[in-house]
Scaffold this active site. Structure first.
Site, mmCIF file in Angstrom:
data_model
loop_
_atom_site.group_PDB
_atom_site.id
_atom_site.type_symbol
_atom_site.label_atom_id
_atom_site.label_comp_id
_atom_site.label_asym_id
_atom_site.label_seq_id
_atom_site.Cartn_x
_atom_site.Cartn_y
_atom_site.Cartn_z
ATOM 1 N N LYS A 176 71.824 -23.283 97.001
ATOM 2 C CA LYS A 176 70.497 -23.341 97.617
ATOM 3 C C LYS A 176 69.483 -22.369 97.004
ATOM 4 O O LYS A 176 68.583 -21.880 97.688
ATOM 5 C CB LYS A 176 70.594 -23.130 99.131
ATOM 6 C CG LYS A 176 71.292 -24.285 99.850
ATOM 7 C CD LYS A 176 70.993 -24.290 101.326
ATOM 8 C CE LYS A 176 71.485 -25.579 101.971
ATOM 9 N NZ LYS A 176 71.122 -25.670 103.401
ATOM 10 N N LEU A 177 69.607 -22.119 95.711
ATOM 11 C CA LEU A 177 68.605 -21.282 95.050
ATOM 12 C C LEU A 177 67.225 -21.930 95.119
ATOM 13 O O LEU A 177 66.200 -21.240 95.210
ATOM 14 C CB LEU A 177 69.005 -21.048 93.586
ATOM 15 C CG LEU A 177 68.088 -20.130 92.786
ATOM 16 C CD1 LEU A 177 68.149 -18.697 93.315
ATOM 17 C CD2 LEU A 177 68.449 -20.160 91.310
ATOM 18 N N ASP B 133 79.082 -22.184 106.214
ATOM 19 C CA ASP B 133 77.940 -23.057 105.919
ATOM 20 C C ASP B 133 77.279 -22.734 104.582
ATOM 21 O O ASP B 133 76.097 -23.011 104.378
ATOM 22 C CB ASP B 133 76.876 -22.975 107.032
ATOM 23 C CG ASP B 133 77.423 -23.312 108.403
ATOM 24 O OD1 ASP B 133 78.030 -24.376 108.543
ATOM 25 O OD2 ASP B 133 77.252 -22.494 109.326
ATOM 26 N N GLN C 226 84.775 -22.412 107.544
ATOM 27 C CA GLN C 226 84.065 -21.196 107.972
ATOM 28 C C GLN C 226 83.841 -20.242 106.791
ATOM 29 O O GLN C 226 83.624 -20.691 105.684
ATOM 30 C CB GLN C 226 84.799 -20.496 109.117
ATOM 31 C CG GLN C 226 84.735 -21.246 110.432
ATOM 32 C CD GLN C 226 85.981 -22.068 110.705
ATOM 33 O OE1 GLN C 226 87.028 -21.878 110.117
ATOM 34 N NE2 GLN C 226 85.870 -22.995 111.622
ATOM 35 N N ALA D 266 84.337 -26.928 112.047
ATOM 36 C CA ALA D 266 83.583 -26.662 110.818
ATOM 37 C C ALA D 266 83.330 -27.990 110.131
ATOM 38 O O ALA D 266 83.922 -29.004 110.474
ATOM 39 C CB ALA D 266 84.365 -25.722 109.898
ATOM 40 N N GLY D 267 82.436 -27.976 109.157
ATOM 41 C CA GLY D 267 82.149 -29.226 108.463
ATOM 42 C C GLY D 267 81.647 -28.998 107.053
ATOM 43 O O GLY D 267 81.115 -27.949 106.727
ATOM 44 N N HIS D 268 81.864 -30.007 106.205
ATOM 45 C CA HIS D 268 81.344 -30.003 104.841
ATOM 46 C C HIS D 268 80.441 -31.225 104.701
ATOM 47 O O HIS D 268 80.802 -32.326 105.118
ATOM 48 C CB HIS D 268 82.462 -30.128 103.807
ATOM 49 C CG HIS D 268 83.437 -28.990 103.828
ATOM 50 N ND1 HIS D 268 83.065 -27.685 103.999
ATOM 51 C CD2 HIS D 268 84.785 -28.981 103.688
ATOM 52 C CE1 HIS D 268 84.138 -26.911 103.955
ATOM 53 N NE2 HIS D 268 85.190 -27.673 103.777
ATOM 54 N N LYS E 60 80.353 -25.198 100.678
ATOM 55 C CA LYS E 60 81.668 -25.353 100.033
ATOM 56 C C LYS E 60 81.935 -26.789 99.628
ATOM 57 O O LYS E 60 82.606 -27.049 98.627
ATOM 58 C CB LYS E 60 82.771 -24.841 100.983
ATOM 59 C CG LYS E 60 82.698 -23.340 101.236
ATOM 60 C CD LYS E 60 83.798 -22.854 102.157
ATOM 61 C CE LYS E 60 83.614 -23.281 103.590
ATOM 62 N NZ LYS E 60 82.452 -22.638 104.241
ATOM 63 N N GLY E 61 81.395 -27.733 100.402
ATOM 64 C CA GLY E 61 81.612 -29.138 100.070
ATOM 65 C C GLY E 61 81.031 -29.506 98.720
ATOM 66 O O GLY E 61 81.620 -30.281 97.965
ATOM 67 N N GLY F 270 73.667 -23.690 92.437
ATOM 68 C CA GLY F 270 73.154 -24.927 93.004
ATOM 69 C C GLY F 270 71.640 -24.902 93.064
ATOM 70 O O GLY F 270 71.040 -23.960 93.596
ATOM 71 N N ALA G 239 71.145 -25.057 115.400
ATOM 72 C CA ALA G 239 70.301 -24.441 114.376
ATOM 73 C C ALA G 239 70.972 -23.174 113.871
ATOM 74 O O ALA G 239 71.511 -22.383 114.644
ATOM 75 C CB ALA G 239 68.936 -24.122 114.961
ATOM 76 N N ARG G 240 70.959 -22.995 112.550
ATOM 77 C CA ARG G 240 71.526 -21.785 111.964
ATOM 78 C C ARG G 240 70.492 -20.662 111.981
ATOM 79 O O ARG G 240 69.323 -20.887 111.728
ATOM 80 C CB ARG G 240 71.970 -22.052 110.527
ATOM 81 C CG ARG G 240 73.088 -23.078 110.419
ATOM 82 C CD ARG G 240 73.454 -23.354 108.972
ATOM 83 N NE ARG G 240 74.430 -24.444 108.878
ATOM 84 C CZ ARG G 240 74.386 -25.413 107.987
ATOM 85 N NH1 ARG G 240 73.421 -25.445 107.085
ATOM 86 N NH2 ARG G 240 75.308 -26.353 107.980
#
Length: 428
Positions: free
Chosen positions: A331-332, A13, A224, A39-41, A16-17, A413, A304-305
């Site tokens: 996510k900076l 998570d 992953q 998993a997902g992007h 990567k996408g 990012g 939720a992560r």
């Protein structure tokens, strides 16, 4: 010629996408080499439209790029067709998606066994997604799996399904008190689904190696992350395959000497989904802040992560295990507005300091983070497009992460959008 591996350097998570999307216009091929629809992007296009992808490589959203679901992936046919329809309904061209003849198919009995096993484990559960990924890989290793090529020969498919259900129905009915599955119904349903994808099945090993010989660029996209690798992750709370860089060769049929770059993806803080140890996890207002500000909900599961501060110990470990040459820090922007930002630089395990990953599962479970604190910044950084446009304190934070992680922070990012990325060094 370039073969680039894209790998998550934490527990997945990491974004990567977004990295795949950034590189997309410079690539001719994007390959998923392991995992399944567990998993997902998420990719955000310039118009703000968001796509969630689970099986299909992120390159499908870039016109002209060839996309491969390679031999290391386990494919749920119904999920594949659903995802294809969702893309086609939004006018995305899917004609250049290919599936390895050797990719294993995830069958209904894999899902049934996954769900009942996890429920049976109770408090000892691993935290799987319940999508049958583990049982499918078990069949692959046990050499009783169904591969994509088997839908091209009904006789072979029938023999394999009947042999599998002879044992699995016994497990479902006699151990878990569940209904068994009818072999013929499973075969019929699988063949019906195969009508929607069998024309995509091919020798993808040959395709990819020929592409490299012709000077094209191939991106190998793992799902992953490093700490979920079945060999190198926080076992047993891991996935059932090898998302680390070495798995890219095995899962695609591209030899390791053809890999030129390993791009690790790091979030500016740390998250994980599911059960298992997490040294920097926060159970206070700061954990809630990261989760809320970062929108930390699993793309595939909706779970939720769990959130925590940046863990440099696992970043160093990921650099070493994967041979990471470059990092993409995502996510900076989530950290903007904090007075100070802690970084975990080591662990304390019962009074002993560990600067590297503890060797044993027991020590890692008892690891407590040793923090150093960096000053935060108040400025909105979402519009920054060069490193120099970032606040000095944000630059200092990045450079410290770079020093602690052991690889160059090539991309940063600063927001979810495709254009919200700072490129310090070109990857391709």
């Amino acid at each position: 010629m370039a073969a680039i591996v894209l790998i998550g350097a934490q527990w997945g998570d990491e974004g990567k996408g977004k990295a795949t999307d950034l590189l997309g216009e410079k690539l001719q091929w994007v390959v998923r080499y392991q995992g399944g629809n567990n998993a997902g992007h998420t990719v955000v296009l310039p118009n703000g439209e968001s796509f969630a992808l689970h099986l299909i490589p992120s390159g499908i959203l870039t016109p002209g790029v060839n996309n491969v679901i390679a031999n290391g992936v386990v494919v749920d046919p119904s999920v594949l067709l659903s995802e294809l329809k969702g893309l086609e309904d939004r006018d995305v061209d899917t004609s250049k998606l290919y599936i390895s003849a050797d990719a294993h198919l995830l069958m209904p009995y894999h899902v049934a066994i996954d769900k009942v096993t996890e429920r049976f484990l109770g408090n000892s559960k691993i935290g799987t997604t319940g999508r049958g990924i583990g049982p499918c890989y078990q069949d692959k290793i046990a050499r009783v799996g169904v591969r994509a090529q088997d839908v091209l020969d009904e006789k072979i498919l029938t023999e394999k399904v009947e042999a599998a259900l002879e044992i699995k129905n016994q497990i479902l009915t006699k151990i878990y008190n569940r209904n068994g599955l009818d072999p013929q119904q499973v075969v019929d349903d699988t063949l019906e689904l195969a009508e929607g994808f069998k024309h995509r099945i091919g020798d993808t090993r040959l395709m990819l190696n020929r592409a490299l010989e012709q000077g094209e660029t191939v991106l190998l996209e793992g799902s992953q992350g490093t700490l979920l690798d079945v060999d190198h992750g926080t076992y047993p709370y891991v996935t059932s395959s090898n998302p680390t860089a070495g798995g890219a060769s095995v899962g695609s049929g591209i030899g390791p000497t053809k890999i030129t770059t390993v791009l690790g993806i790091l979030k500016a803080y740390t998250t994980r989904v599911g059960s298992g140890p997490f040294p920097t996890e926060l159970h206070d207002k700061w954990g809630e802040y990261l989760a809320t500000t970062g929108g930390e909900v699993g793309v595939t599961t909706g779970r939720a992560r769990r959130c925590g501060w940046f863990d440099a110990v696992i970043a160093r470990y990921a650099t070493r295990v994967n041979g990471i040459t470059d990092y993409f820090l995502t996510k900076l922007d989530v950290l903007s507005g904090l007075d100070e930002v802690p970084i975990c630089v080591a662990y304390d395990v019962d009074g002993t300091r560990f600067n590297e990953m503890p060797m044993t599962q027991t020590d890692f479970h008892h690891a407590q983070p040793v923090y150093e604190t960096m000053p935060g910044w108040d400025e909105d950084i979402s519009g920054a497009r060069t490193f120099e446009e970032l606040p000095t304190k944000a630059q200092d934070y990045i450079l410290r992460l770079e020093e602690l992680s052991g690889a160059y922070m090539s991309c940063i990012g600063v927001g979810p959008g495709r254009d919200q990325t700072i490129v310090r060094r070109e990857i391709v």
